[in-house]
Design an enzyme around this catalytic site. Structure first.
Site, PDB file in Angstrom:
ATOM      1  N   ASN A  73      -3.205  -4.875  -2.713  1.00  0.00           N
ATOM      2  CA  ASN A  73      -3.831  -4.795  -1.779  1.00  0.00           C
ATOM      3  C   ASN A  73      -5.804  -4.800  -2.401  1.00  0.00           C
ATOM      4  OD1 ASN A  73      -6.201  -4.200  -0.087  1.00  0.00           O
ATOM      5  ND2 ASN A  73      -4.323  -3.158   0.998  1.00  0.00           N
ATOM      6  N   THR A 125     -10.017   5.162   5.561  1.00  0.00           N
ATOM      7  CA  THR A 125      -9.196   3.845   5.452  1.00  0.00           C
ATOM      8  C   THR A 125      -7.270   4.301   5.928  1.00  0.00           C
ATOM      9  OG1 THR A 125      -7.010   3.433   3.566  1.00  0.00           O
ATOM     10  CG2 THR A 125      -8.448   5.681   3.314  1.00  0.00           C
ATOM     11  N   THR A 126      -6.664   4.163   6.348  1.00  0.00           N
ATOM     12  CA  THR A 126      -5.665   4.116   6.945  1.00  0.00           C
ATOM     13  C   THR A 126      -5.069   5.527   6.438  1.00  0.00           C
ATOM     14  OG1 THR A 126      -5.274   1.546   6.804  1.00  0.00           O
ATOM     15  CG2 THR A 126      -3.470   2.930   7.942  1.00  0.00           C
ATOM     16  N   GLY A 181      -4.112  -0.630  -4.226  1.00  0.00           N
ATOM     17  CA  GLY A 181      -5.160  -1.368  -3.938  1.00  0.00           C
ATOM     18  C   GLY A 181      -6.075  -0.594  -4.744  1.00  0.00           C
ATOM     19  N   HIS A 182      -6.419   0.511  -4.385  1.00  0.00           N
ATOM     20  CA  HIS A 182      -7.376   0.974  -4.418  1.00  0.00           C
ATOM     21  C   HIS A 182      -7.581   1.639  -6.319  1.00  0.00           C
ATOM     22  CE1 HIS A 182     -10.488   4.112  -4.931  1.00  0.00           C
ATOM     23  NE2 HIS A 182     -11.177   3.407  -4.073  1.00  0.00           N
ATOM     24  N   HIS A 240       1.074   3.352  -0.215  1.00  0.00           N
ATOM     25  CA  HIS A 240      -0.789   4.420   0.393  1.00  0.00           C
ATOM     26  C   HIS A 240      -1.789   5.583  -1.020  1.00  0.00           C
ATOM     27  CE1 HIS A 240      -4.707   5.872   1.610  1.00  0.00           C
ATOM     28  NE2 HIS A 240      -4.719   4.186   2.683  1.00  0.00           N
ATOM     29  N   GLY A 241      -2.738   5.264  -1.652  1.00  0.00           N
ATOM     30  CA  GLY A 241      -3.074   6.310  -3.058  1.00  0.00           C
ATOM     31  C   GLY A 241      -2.117   6.363  -4.441  1.00  0.00           C
ATOM     32  N   ARG A 245     -22.793  -5.345  -0.329  1.00  0.00           N
ATOM     33  CA  ARG A 245     -24.540  -6.542  -0.533  1.00  0.00           C
ATOM     34  C   ARG A 245     -24.946  -7.762  -0.185  1.00  0.00           C
ATOM     35  NH1 ARG A 245     -26.869  -4.720  -5.392  1.00  0.00           N
ATOM     36  NH2 ARG A 245     -28.112  -6.557  -5.319  1.00  0.00           N
ATOM     37  N   ARG A 266      -9.266  -5.451   9.321  1.00  0.00           N
ATOM     38  CA  ARG A 266      -9.792  -4.347  10.640  1.00  0.00           C
ATOM     39  C   ARG A 266     -10.758  -5.262  11.888  1.00  0.00           C
ATOM     40  NH1 ARG A 266      -9.173   0.696   7.453  1.00  0.00           N
ATOM     41  NH2 ARG A 266      -9.574   1.314   9.920  1.00  0.00           N
ATOM     42  N   ARG A 308     -15.136  -4.625   8.400  1.00  0.00           N
ATOM     43  CA  ARG A 308     -15.744  -3.532   6.792  1.00  0.00           C
ATOM     44  C   ARG A 308     -14.829  -4.347   5.812  1.00  0.00           C
ATOM     45  NH1 ARG A 308     -12.934   1.824   6.842  1.00  0.00           N
ATOM     46  NH2 ARG A 308     -13.058   1.542   9.253  1.00  0.00           N
ATOM     47  N   HIS A 309     -14.410  -5.241   5.635  1.00  0.00           N
ATOM     48  CA  HIS A 309     -14.124  -5.230   4.266  1.00  0.00           C
ATOM     49  C   HIS A 309     -13.320  -7.139   4.618  1.00  0.00           C
ATOM     50  CE1 HIS A 309     -10.092  -3.948   5.098  1.00  0.00           C
ATOM     51  NE2 HIS A 309     -10.556  -2.583   4.814  1.00  0.00           N
ATOM     52  N   ASP A 334      -8.035  -5.454  -0.264  1.00  0.00           N
ATOM     53  CA  ASP A 334      -9.966  -5.053   0.231  1.00  0.00           C
ATOM     54  C   ASP A 334     -10.898  -5.118   0.034  1.00  0.00           C
ATOM     55  OD1 ASP A 334      -7.307  -6.099   2.469  1.00  0.00           O
ATOM     56  OD2 ASP A 334      -7.039  -3.942   3.236  1.00  0.00           O
ATOM     57  N   HIS A 335     -10.841  -3.707  -1.305  1.00  0.00           N
ATOM     58  CA  HIS A 335     -11.432  -3.279  -1.629  1.00  0.00           C
ATOM     59  C   HIS A 335     -11.884  -4.488  -2.958  1.00  0.00           C
ATOM     60  CE1 HIS A 335      -8.865   0.457  -1.032  1.00  0.00           C
ATOM     61  NE2 HIS A 335      -7.448  -0.842  -1.338  1.00  0.00           N
ATOM     62  N   GLU A 362       6.998   0.548   5.889  1.00  0.00           N
ATOM     63  CA  GLU A 362       6.865   0.792   4.804  1.00  0.00           C
ATOM     64  C   GLU A 362       5.975   2.673   5.037  1.00  0.00           C
ATOM     65  OE1 GLU A 362       3.169  -1.395   2.986  1.00  0.00           O
ATOM     66  OE2 GLU A 362       2.661  -0.127   2.725  1.00  0.00           O
ATOM     67  N   GLU A 413      -2.051  -6.901   7.005  1.00  0.00           N
ATOM     68  CA  GLU A 413      -1.894  -5.146   7.898  1.00  0.00           C
ATOM     69  C   GLU A 413      -2.888  -5.858   9.522  1.00  0.00           C
ATOM     70  OE1 GLU A 413      -3.481  -2.794   5.580  1.00  0.00           O
ATOM     71  OE2 GLU A 413      -1.845  -2.691   3.077  1.00  0.00           O
ATOM     72  N   HIS A 473      -5.943  -6.082   4.952  1.00  0.00           N
ATOM     73  CA  HIS A 473      -5.678  -5.470   6.210  1.00  0.00           C
ATOM     74  C   HIS A 473      -7.383  -6.197   7.442  1.00  0.00           C
ATOM     75  CE1 HIS A 473      -5.636  -1.467   8.372  1.00  0.00           C
ATOM     76  NE2 HIS A 473      -6.383  -2.413   9.824  1.00  0.00           N
TER      77      HIS A 473
HETATM   78  N1  PXP Z   1      -0.075   0.215   2.783  1.00  0.00           N
HETATM   79  C1  PXP Z   1      -0.495  -0.094   3.342  1.00  0.00           C
HETATM   80  C2  PXP Z   1      -0.235   0.448   4.995  1.00  0.00           C
HETATM   81  C3  PXP Z   1      -2.407   0.573   3.066  1.00  0.00           C
HETATM   82  O1  PXP Z   1      -3.191   0.312   4.579  1.00  0.00           O
HETATM   83  C4  PXP Z   1      -3.488   0.486   2.718  1.00  0.00           C
HETATM   84  C5  PXP Z   1      -4.235   0.664   2.340  1.00  0.00           C
HETATM   85  O2  PXP Z   1      -5.219  -0.577   3.089  1.00  0.00           O
HETATM   86  C6  PXP Z   1      -2.162   0.209   1.004  1.00  0.00           C
HETATM   87  C7  PXP Z   1      -1.014   0.319   1.248  1.00  0.00           C
HETATM   88  C8  PXP Z   1      -3.370   0.395  -0.371  1.00  0.00           C
HETATM   89  O3  PXP Z   1      -3.587   1.918  -0.607  1.00  0.00           O
HETATM   90  P1  PXP Z   1      -4.372   1.863  -0.952  1.00  0.00           P
HETATM   91  O4  PXP Z   1      -5.873   1.329  -2.131  1.00  0.00           O
HETATM   92  O5  PXP Z   1      -4.670   3.114  -1.331  1.00  0.00           O
HETATM   93  O6  PXP Z   1      -3.821   2.125  -2.845  1.00  0.00           O
END
Ligand code: PXP
Length: 260
Positions: free
Chosen positions: A14, A110-111, A230-231, A208-209, A25, A52, A56-57, A16-17, A167, A80, A50
């Site tokens: 992911n 975040t989601t 992602g994060h 996620h996470g 910036r 949104r 935002r990103h 997005d970050h 998922e 997403e 994603h």
């Molecule tokens: N899956 C979904 C559905 C998400 O919304 C996200 C965060 O945008 C992720 C996976 C990835 O999560 P993370 O960035 O915390 O790894």
């Protein structure tokens, strides 16, 4: 290293970050496209973004640009989206390989969890979106972001003909893992959810996470075919790269001043 082996789960990164940092910036860097190329050249099996409602990103123009990169590598783009009609329209135009339907609210950082399918109004909204996507995009696969709650998973079976995967939201598991708490109840819930899904020919993904440590018990469980992370990856990339970048900047200082 790409995983052509069917036993190795797919890694969706992911990105997005990277866009979050860019938007902070209002500059054109860091380049999302460079990030997309780097991830796929380094073995990621998929890119996830994603779009949104509040932009935002990821921006609208990013979606097509990232899709071009995934096409170049012959890898899937997983888009997403929430159920907002204007975002659904964009998804119909983009026709990505996968669409993951997620809950979305503007206040969240975040989601924050899976779709609440137990609320009938919400269920009907998700049902409408899935049918619209499936009937217009026969080549796009659909997943739903859900908690590993038996009632929710059972409810998702009513959407069986309109979805290809679920998922599972791993955010709470990942937090508890990092805090050193008991995680066995999460594993049991994941096992139950995956069994129900498998028995109904619905693929089972997770995300996620997750970090490189919290993902290990999940990988060992063999329950999930795909992970979207992602994060942690983008955060860790800072420390894998920061020293080199400081050296690069310092070298310019020394070179320009003519000191040896
Ligand atoms: N899956 C979904 C559905 C998400 O919304 C996200 C965060 O945008 C992720 C996976 C990835 O999560 P993370 O960035 O915390 O790894």
């Amino acid at each position: 290293m790409t995983s052509n082996n069917k036993n190795v789960p797919r890694l969706g990164v992911n990105i997005d970050h990277v866009a979050t940092l860019r938007q902070a910036r209002g500059e054109n860097y860091p380049s999302l496209i460079q990030a997309a190329n780097t991830c796929l050249a380094s073995g990621a099996d998929q890119l996830t973004i994603h779009l949104r409602e509040d932009r935002r990103h990821i921006q609208d123009t990013d979606v097509e640009a990232v899709q071009l990169v995934t096409k170049k590598y012959g890898k899937p783009l997983n888009l997403e989206i929430g159920c907002n009609p204007s975002i659904v329209e964009i998804a119909l135009t983009v026709a990505p390989d996968w669409i993951c339907v997620v809950p979305e609210n503007r206040q969240e950082r975040t989601t924050e969890g899976g779709l609440n399918l137990l609320d009938q109004e919400n269920f009907d909204k998700v049902l409408g979106v899935c049918h619209k996507l499936k009937s217009n995009l026969p080549n796009t696969k659909i997943s739903l972001f859900l908690e590993a709650d038996e009632k929710i998973i059972e409810k998702a079976l009513e959407l069986k003909n309109a979805i290809d995967a679920v998922e599972i939201h791993t955010g709470d598991y990942a937090k508890n893992f990092l805090d050193g708490n008991e995680i066995s109840h999460f594993m049991k819930a994941y096992d139950r959810a995956a069994k129900i899904l498998r028995n109904n020919n619905i693929h089972c993904h997770a995300g996620h996470g997750l970090t490189n440590e919290s993902v290990i018990p999940l990988l060992q469980s063999g329950l999930f075919e795909e992970y979207n992370i992602g994060h942690w990856i983008i955060s860790e990339a800072l420390f894998e790269g920061l020293g080199n970048v400081v050296k690069k900047m310092k070298k310019s200082f020394v070179d320009v001043s003519g000191e040896k």
